[in-house]
Scaffold this active site. Structure first.
Site, PDB file in Angstrom:
ATOM      1  N   ASN A  57     -69.083  -5.362  61.412  1.00 31.58           N
ATOM      2  CA  ASN A  57     -69.402  -6.642  61.723  1.00 31.58           C
ATOM      3  C   ASN A  57     -68.226  -7.392  61.194  1.00 31.58           C
ATOM      4  OD1 ASN A  57     -71.774  -5.815  62.814  1.00 31.58           O
ATOM      5  ND2 ASN A  57     -72.945  -6.728  61.322  1.00 31.58           N
ATOM      6  N   ARG A 401     -72.450  -4.540  79.813  1.00 36.39           N
ATOM      7  CA  ARG A 401     -71.969  -3.429  78.846  1.00 36.39           C
ATOM      8  C   ARG A 401     -72.755  -2.247  79.176  1.00 36.39           C
ATOM      9  NH1 ARG A 401     -69.162  -6.063  74.811  1.00 36.39           N
ATOM     10  NH2 ARG A 401     -70.232  -7.976  74.004  1.00 36.39           N
ATOM     11  N   ARG A 431     -66.547  -8.792  75.579  1.00 35.86           N
ATOM     12  CA  ARG A 431     -65.625  -8.289  74.567  1.00 35.86           C
ATOM     13  C   ARG A 431     -65.791  -7.039  74.064  1.00 35.86           C
ATOM     14  NH1 ARG A 431     -66.268 -12.961  71.267  1.00 35.86           N
ATOM     15  NH2 ARG A 431     -64.876 -13.920  72.217  1.00 35.86           N
ATOM     16  N   HIS A 461     -73.575 -12.933  82.062  1.00 37.29           N
ATOM     17  CA  HIS A 461     -73.991 -12.406  80.983  1.00 37.29           C
ATOM     18  C   HIS A 461     -75.537 -11.863  81.530  1.00 37.29           C
ATOM     19  CE1 HIS A 461     -76.132 -12.277  76.934  1.00 37.29           C
ATOM     20  NE2 HIS A 461     -75.022 -11.745  76.707  1.00 37.29           N
ATOM     21  N   TYR A 494     -81.258  -1.224  70.183  1.00 36.07           N
ATOM     22  CA  TYR A 494     -81.533  -2.529  70.258  1.00 36.07           C
ATOM     23  C   TYR A 494     -82.845  -2.634  70.671  1.00 36.07           C
ATOM     24  CZ  TYR A 494     -76.524  -3.179  70.015  1.00 36.07           C
ATOM     25  OH  TYR A 494     -75.176  -3.346  69.684  1.00 36.07           O
ATOM     26  N   ARG A 590     -82.278 -14.070  64.806  1.00 34.68           N
ATOM     27  CA  ARG A 590     -81.752 -12.953  64.043  1.00 34.68           C
ATOM     28  C   ARG A 590     -80.353 -13.206  63.178  1.00 34.68           C
ATOM     29  NH1 ARG A 590     -79.035  -9.231  67.867  1.00 34.68           N
ATOM     30  NH2 ARG A 590     -77.090 -10.392  67.117  1.00 34.68           N
ATOM     31  N   HIS A 618     -82.681  -7.915  69.594  1.00 35.32           N
ATOM     32  CA  HIS A 618     -81.689  -8.376  70.742  1.00 35.32           C
ATOM     33  C   HIS A 618     -82.609  -9.246  71.841  1.00 35.32           C
ATOM     34  CE1 HIS A 618     -78.697  -7.887  73.959  1.00 35.32           C
ATOM     35  NE2 HIS A 618     -78.183  -8.295  73.120  1.00 35.32           N
TER      36      HIS A 618
END
Length: 711
Positions: A57, A401, A431, A461, A494, A590, A618
């Site tokens: 992270n 993704r 990203r 997104h 997730y 979160r 998520h």
């Protein structure tokens, strides 16, 4: 901590004292991740996992967030953050907040976890701890498997300081030429293709409780360090120190100038591989000042950009130990469950009687909660069935993704080969997944899929799929609207929600949305969907104001929201006004939260918790009481300015009473959590809840696994 009297009617909600800094809030999130590695209740190998996640992270944080702040400082930007800090002040605050955390991480890893691993027969040794037989084996291993791969690079007037690649582990070596009586400097890069930890064979492992241990080995950098004479024959090895560099990894693409976005992104990726400017140096704390100064100078860094480390660098590599066959040292195993409504599909082969899946959806909406419910048996199967169903005419979806071997990509290719209309929006600007998405975009195009790359100035997104099917004398549209990516690997790690439906309004809305994404549509209104950047911000704000009106009129005002991040200042200010009006607000955030709860006269009716555990939270859920006519939504957007204003997002209402009850239960379980939940304090710190004495811990993830397994 700010203090405001509740009777003060002239409160300026633009005042920076009412907001937390985004970057420092993120560091507090990562502190909660680190706590899982320090917590003795966490199984031992899972503690190594959280150590690795904390480090990984931080790598991304420096590559993107710190790099951005450093660019602002160099450009002379003085714009203040939401809490009133300049870029340079934020960089200083990051260093002050982070250094004690990193020290605690490495101290715990060296002094606690390595000892606990030994107690379980896992020996991460230092080279000096090896016996002669072990050294002989490893030295031979070095000569045969490592030495041929290494390339020492000299640094002198004829050899400039070498380029240090992003996140690479390196050795700074000082050697002495006996003929010239001169000290020389060299750099040795440790190739990523080699394993970070080198194991010994079973017969040479350390013994544990009278038996051969599970694993014994050493870090590769120590093996290389003690065999440097192979790399510098005839030289006297004087000193050797490990260091690691982090570089700016952001992409900069001028979309208006890019005739071919795919090519433009590829070119930017090449620049990223070549590397941006250095933003962080991690180095052994024992390194002498001359070597330290040389590296800092050559990387064009300042002392504030250097992090001295006692112990191993690059702890992200600890993740590899989760592969050890020691289930007793890990979280209990979990296999996602097939949703009860889909049980009867289990005996069918994929592609056989595809109508059965669609018939199930025609009988009622299906709400999915991953990883409790299986992604492969639901979303993945739906797309695979659609690809092979002769009655399906078209499939449209967004891909932000996905995994490198995605079955969904294969299904889309099969659909195109089956002469269906297939259109896919691949977000090239996701990203660190740009290269993967470029590869899949080309494969899809080669198979005849219509591939588009999103809208200029907007990142796509949203997580949506539209399936168009011929049924008797009508066209029916099936939709999937989710909170997470179409990635079967992350769907096991997730927590995400998804709705599969054939509601006509949702099908019509997704048709309009895909026309907006692929064509020249300027759709401004939708039947049910909240779409960013079109109507989502206004609708969210209006629903908060509606709760205010109910409270002000003597009714009940109630909001519960579960998101990943809360950063958008206008939304936060609106929540403050709702709190002042008496609306009770619970936020499950979160990660980053710039809202300051519990301030008298501002936010005393707002509570914020963060849930950190074995699964990465998520999913996004939005609940509004609406005077008893409750409204519940799920979707892809957080309450961040980028999500509401600079991204294409979609949020859908959940209207089936049974499904809204399921969402009520999920939110209730999380709000009652006293094992994984942390409460945000008015001063910005987080306090972890503890179960009452002599009572059982209420762990969100464990409870939800038990509930689903009980079905």
């Amino acid at each position: 901590m700010p203090s405001t009297k509740a009777t003060d009617k002239n409160i300026d909600l633009d005042d920076s004292q009412y907001y937390f800094n985004r970057e420092l809030s993120w560091l507090e999130f990562n502190r909660r991740v680190l706590h899982e590695a320090l917590d003795e209740r966490t199984p031992l190998l899972e503690r190594l996992k959280f150590m690795a996640i904390f480090s990984s992270n931080l790598d991304e944080f420096f590559m993107v967030r710190v790099a951005g702040l450093m660019q602002q400082v160099k450009a002379g930007v003085t714009k203040l953050s939401i809490d009133g800090q300049t870029p340079s002040e934020q960089l200083a605050a990051i260093g002050d907040r982070l250094r004690p955390m990193i020290q605690e991480q490495h101290q715990h890893c060296e002094q606690v976890l390595r000892k606990k691993l030994i107690d379980q027969g896992i020996h991460i040794l230092d080279y000096v701890d090896l016996n002669q037989e072990q050294r002989t084996y490893l030295n031979q291993f070095f000569e045969e498997h490592i030495f041929p791969v290494l390339t020492p690079l000299a640094v002198d007037p004829s050899h400039p300081f070498p380029y240090i690649s992003n996140l690479s582990l390196n050795l700074a070596v000082v050697v002495k030429d006996p003929d010239l009586d001169e000290e020389l400097f060299a750099r040795v890069k440790i190739p990523r293709a080699l394993s970070r930890f080198i194991p010994l064979p079973k017969e040479l492992r350390q013994r544990h409780k009278g038996k051969v241990g599970i694993w014994t080995g050493i870090p590769i950098e120590q093996l290389i360090t003690h065999n440097l004479e192979y790399l510098f024959p005839g030289m006297n090895i004087q000193e050797c120190y490990v260091f690691r560099v982090t570089r700016n990894a952001s992409l900069s693409v001028e979309e208006d100038e890019a005739d071919d976005l795919l090519l433009a992104i590829e070119q930017e990726l090449q620049k990223r591989r070549m590397g941006g400017s250095a933003v962080r140096l991690e180095i052994q704390s024992s390194v002498p000042e001359p070597i330290r100064s040389t590296i800092i100078r050559e990387l064009a860094l300042e002392d504030n950009d250097v992090y001295d480390i006692d112990g191993l660098l690059g702890l992200g590599n600890l993740m590899s130990f989760l592969a050890l066959p020691l289930p007793e040292l890990k979280d209990r195993s979990w296999s996602p469950i097939v949703p009860p409504k889909l049980h009867r599909l289990q005996d069918l082969q994929e592609g056989e009687d595809g109508d059965d899946f669609f018939r199930i959806i025609r009988n009622g909406d299906l709400l999915l909660h991953h990883p409790y419910y299986s992604f492969s048996a639901s979303v993945q199967r739906l797309i695979t069935e659609a690809a092979n169903d002769p009655d399906v005419l078209a499939i449209k979806m967004t891909l932000y993704r996905t995994s490198g071997d995605s079955p969904i990509i294969k299904a889309l290719i099969a659909a195109a080969q089956n002469h269906k209309q297939v259109a896919v929006l691949v977000e090239l600007k996701a990203r660190f997944d740009e290269e993967n998405n470029i590869n899949w975009a080309r494969k899809l195009e080669n198979a005849g899929v219509h591939v588009v790359y999103g809208l200029v100035g907007l990142k796509t997104h949203t997580k949506i799929t539209l399936i168009v099917r011929q049924e008797e004398n009508k066209i029916r549209r099936y939709v999937h609207i989710g909170t997470g990516n179409y990635n079967p690997k992350t769907a096991k790690l997730y927590t995400d929600l998804g709705l599969i439906s054939c509601q006509e309004d949702l099908g019509a809305d997704l048709t309009d949305l895909f026309n907006f994404l692929t064509g020249y549509s300027r759709q401004k209104s939708y039947r049910k969907l909240l779409v960013a950047p079109v109507n989502m911000r206004d609708r969210m704000t209006a629903m908060i104001h509606r709760e205010m009106e109910h409270a002000q009129n003597g009714g009940k005002g109630r909001i519960v929201v579960k998101i990943n991040s809360l950063v958008d200042k206008p939304i936060i200010a609106t929540l403050y006004k709702a709190s002042q009006a008496g609306v009770e607000i619970d936020l499950i955030v979160r990660g980053i939260c710039c809202l300051r709860p519990g301030v008298a006269g501002i936010s005393e009716n707002i509570r914020v918790i963060s849930v950190i555990g074995r699964f990465l939270e998520h999913s996004r859920v939005f609940y509004f009481h609406n005077s008893g006519s409750e409204e519940v939504y799920i979707g892809s957007a957080d309450w961040m300015t980028r999500n509401l204003s600079r991204r294409v997002e979609a949020i859908t209402p959940i209207e089936d009473p049974g499904l809204t009850a399921d969402l009520h239960e999920i939110l209730g379980i999380m709000l009652a959590d006293n094992r994984q939940a942390w409460e945000l304090q008015p001063d910005g710190s987080y306090v972890q809840r503890k179960p009452p004495k002599d009572s059982q811990a209420q762990s969100t993830h464990n409870i939800l696994m038990d509930l689903v397994a009980g079905n």
